[in-house]
Design a protein around this motif. Structure first.
Motif, short mmCIF file in Angstrom:
data_model
loop_
_atom_site.label_atom_id
_atom_site.label_comp_id
_atom_site.label_asym_id
_atom_site.label_seq_id
_atom_site.Cartn_x
_atom_site.Cartn_y
_atom_site.Cartn_z
N THR A 80 0.81 -1.22 0.00
CA THR A 80 0.00 0.00 0.00
C THR A 80 0.84 1.27 0.00
O THR A 80 0.39 2.32 -0.44
CB THR A 80 -0.89 0.05 1.25
OG1 THR A 80 -0.06 0.00 2.41
CG2 THR A 80 -1.86 -1.09 1.27
N TRP A 81 2.08 1.16 0.53
CA TRP A 81 2.92 2.35 0.73
C TRP A 81 4.34 1.88 0.99
O TRP A 81 4.55 0.76 1.47
CB TRP A 81 2.38 3.11 1.94
CG TRP A 81 3.00 4.44 2.23
CD1 TRP A 81 2.72 5.61 1.60
CD2 TRP A 81 3.97 4.75 3.24
NE1 TRP A 81 3.45 6.64 2.17
CE2 TRP A 81 4.23 6.12 3.19
CE3 TRP A 81 4.63 3.98 4.19
CZ2 TRP A 81 5.12 6.76 4.03
CZ3 TRP A 81 5.52 4.62 5.03
CH2 TRP A 81 5.76 5.99 4.95
N SER A 82 5.30 2.71 0.67
CA SER A 82 6.68 2.37 0.98
C SER A 82 7.41 3.59 1.53
O SER A 82 7.04 4.74 1.25
CB SER A 82 7.41 1.82 -0.24
OG SER A 82 7.47 2.80 -1.26
N HIS A 83 8.43 3.32 2.32
CA HIS A 83 9.30 4.36 2.84
C HIS A 83 10.63 4.16 2.12
O HIS A 83 10.62 3.83 0.93
CB HIS A 83 9.39 4.25 4.37
CG HIS A 83 9.85 5.51 5.02
ND1 HIS A 83 11.07 5.62 5.61
CD2 HIS A 83 9.26 6.72 5.15
CE1 HIS A 83 11.22 6.83 6.10
NE2 HIS A 83 10.13 7.54 5.82
N HIS A 84 11.75 4.32 2.77
CA HIS A 84 13.04 4.14 2.08
C HIS A 84 13.33 2.67 1.78
O HIS A 84 13.56 2.30 0.63
CB HIS A 84 14.18 4.75 2.90
CG HIS A 84 14.00 6.20 3.17
ND1 HIS A 84 14.01 7.15 2.17
CD2 HIS A 84 13.77 6.87 4.31
CE1 HIS A 84 13.80 8.35 2.70
NE2 HIS A 84 13.66 8.20 4.00
N GLU A 131 -3.96 3.41 -7.48
CA GLU A 131 -4.85 3.71 -8.60
C GLU A 131 -6.32 3.54 -8.22
O GLU A 131 -7.12 4.43 -8.49
CB GLU A 131 -4.51 2.83 -9.81
CG GLU A 131 -3.14 3.14 -10.38
CD GLU A 131 -2.75 2.21 -11.51
OE1 GLU A 131 -2.33 2.73 -12.55
OE2 GLU A 131 -2.86 0.97 -11.35
N SER A 132 -6.68 2.42 -7.62
CA SER A 132 -8.09 2.18 -7.30
C SER A 132 -8.51 3.00 -6.07
O SER A 132 -7.66 3.55 -5.35
CB SER A 132 -8.33 0.69 -7.02
OG SER A 132 -7.76 0.34 -5.76
N GLU A 133 -9.79 3.05 -5.83
CA GLU A 133 -10.31 3.77 -4.66
C GLU A 133 -9.75 3.16 -3.37
O GLU A 133 -9.35 3.88 -2.46
CB GLU A 133 -11.84 3.71 -4.66
CG GLU A 133 -12.48 4.52 -3.55
CD GLU A 133 -14.01 4.50 -3.63
OE1 GLU A 133 -14.62 4.65 -2.55
OE2 GLU A 133 -14.57 4.33 -4.73
N GLU A 134 -9.74 1.84 -3.30
CA GLU A 134 -9.21 1.15 -2.12
C GLU A 134 -7.72 1.45 -1.93
O GLU A 134 -7.28 1.73 -0.81
CB GLU A 134 -9.43 -0.37 -2.26
CG GLU A 134 -8.96 -1.18 -1.07
CD GLU A 134 -9.24 -2.66 -1.23
OE1 GLU A 134 -9.98 -3.21 -0.39
OE2 GLU A 134 -8.72 -3.27 -2.20
N GLU A 135 -6.96 1.42 -3.01
CA GLU A 135 -5.52 1.72 -2.92
C GLU A 135 -5.29 3.15 -2.44
O GLU A 135 -4.41 3.40 -1.62
CB GLU A 135 -4.87 1.50 -4.30
CG GLU A 135 -4.80 0.06 -4.71
CD GLU A 135 -4.46 -0.15 -6.18
OE1 GLU A 135 -4.39 -1.32 -6.60
OE2 GLU A 135 -4.28 0.85 -6.91
N LEU A 137 -7.34 4.98 -0.60
CA LEU A 137 -7.75 5.04 0.79
C LEU A 137 -6.62 4.55 1.71
O LEU A 137 -6.26 5.22 2.68
CB LEU A 137 -9.01 4.18 1.01
CG LEU A 137 -9.47 4.02 2.45
CD1 LEU A 137 -10.10 5.32 2.96
CD2 LEU A 137 -10.46 2.88 2.56
N LEU A 138 -6.04 3.41 1.38
CA LEU A 138 -4.97 2.84 2.20
C LEU A 138 -3.68 3.65 2.10
O LEU A 138 -2.99 3.87 3.10
CB LEU A 138 -4.73 1.38 1.81
CG LEU A 138 -5.92 0.45 2.10
CD1 LEU A 138 -5.73 -0.89 1.42
CD2 LEU A 138 -6.12 0.29 3.59
#
Length: 170
Positions: A80-84, A131-135, A137-138
């Motif tokens: 859903t997300w990344s840092h370094h 891209e999607s609504e769920e993506e 949101l997260l």
């Protein structure tokens, strides 16, 4: 490093829950489910980073509905997300009654993975493109969860520095 779409890491698997997978209440062992959760999340993190990964944390696991023998559970995971060097992976578990076809969302959780090289040292990972609504949101709430994890990890370090290790042989 080029960013990647969240859906590029999507990993899906299904498991048939058999009687030997259940506890004395007839429901799926939480620990066994967690084994499947960690596995599918690791696949998603590896797909995103295209490197070795290690589990850094598992956030609260919310069991919303029981899972009974004879059901099928479908596990879906994506970054859903990344840092370094770290990646947040969302996993949702959908219970399906195989005879009726009724499906329920029964569990969700977030895991954090760190990408590593062959020597076990953290390495950079691509950013995530939702891209999607769920993506979206997260993705939009991921940094807050990241900061909460960071704080919780520090609190755990502070707390555990005061613990003693049992020596049952003494």
């Amino acid at each position: 490093m080029e960013s990647k779409r969240a859906k590029e890491s999507l990993s899906i698997t299904s498991v048939h829950v058999l009687p030997n997978d259940t506890n004395n209440h007839g429901t799926f062992f939480g620990g066994k489910l967690m084994m499947y959760v960690d596995n599918i999340a690791a696949i998603a993190a590896t797909r995103h980073s295209r490197s070795l990964v290690v589990t850094a944390s598992i956030d609260s696991v919310d069991f919303l509905q029981p899972i009974y023998a004879g059901s099928s559970v479908c596990l879906e995971a994506f970054v859903t997300w990344s840092h370094h060097t770290s990646m947040e992976v969302f996993v949702k578990i959908i219970n399906e009654h195989l005879i009726t076809g009724k499906r329920d969302l029964c569990t969700t959780c977030f895991l954090t993975f760190v990408a590593i090289d062959e020597k076990g040292k953290p390495i950079p990972v691509p950013k995530v493109i939702p891209e999607s609504e769920e993506e979206h949101l997260l993705f939009g709430s991921a940094e807050k969860r990241y900061l909460n994890r960071k704080l919780r990890r520090q609190e755990t370090k502070n707390f555990t520095s005061h613990l003693t290790l049992a020596k049952p042989w003494e």
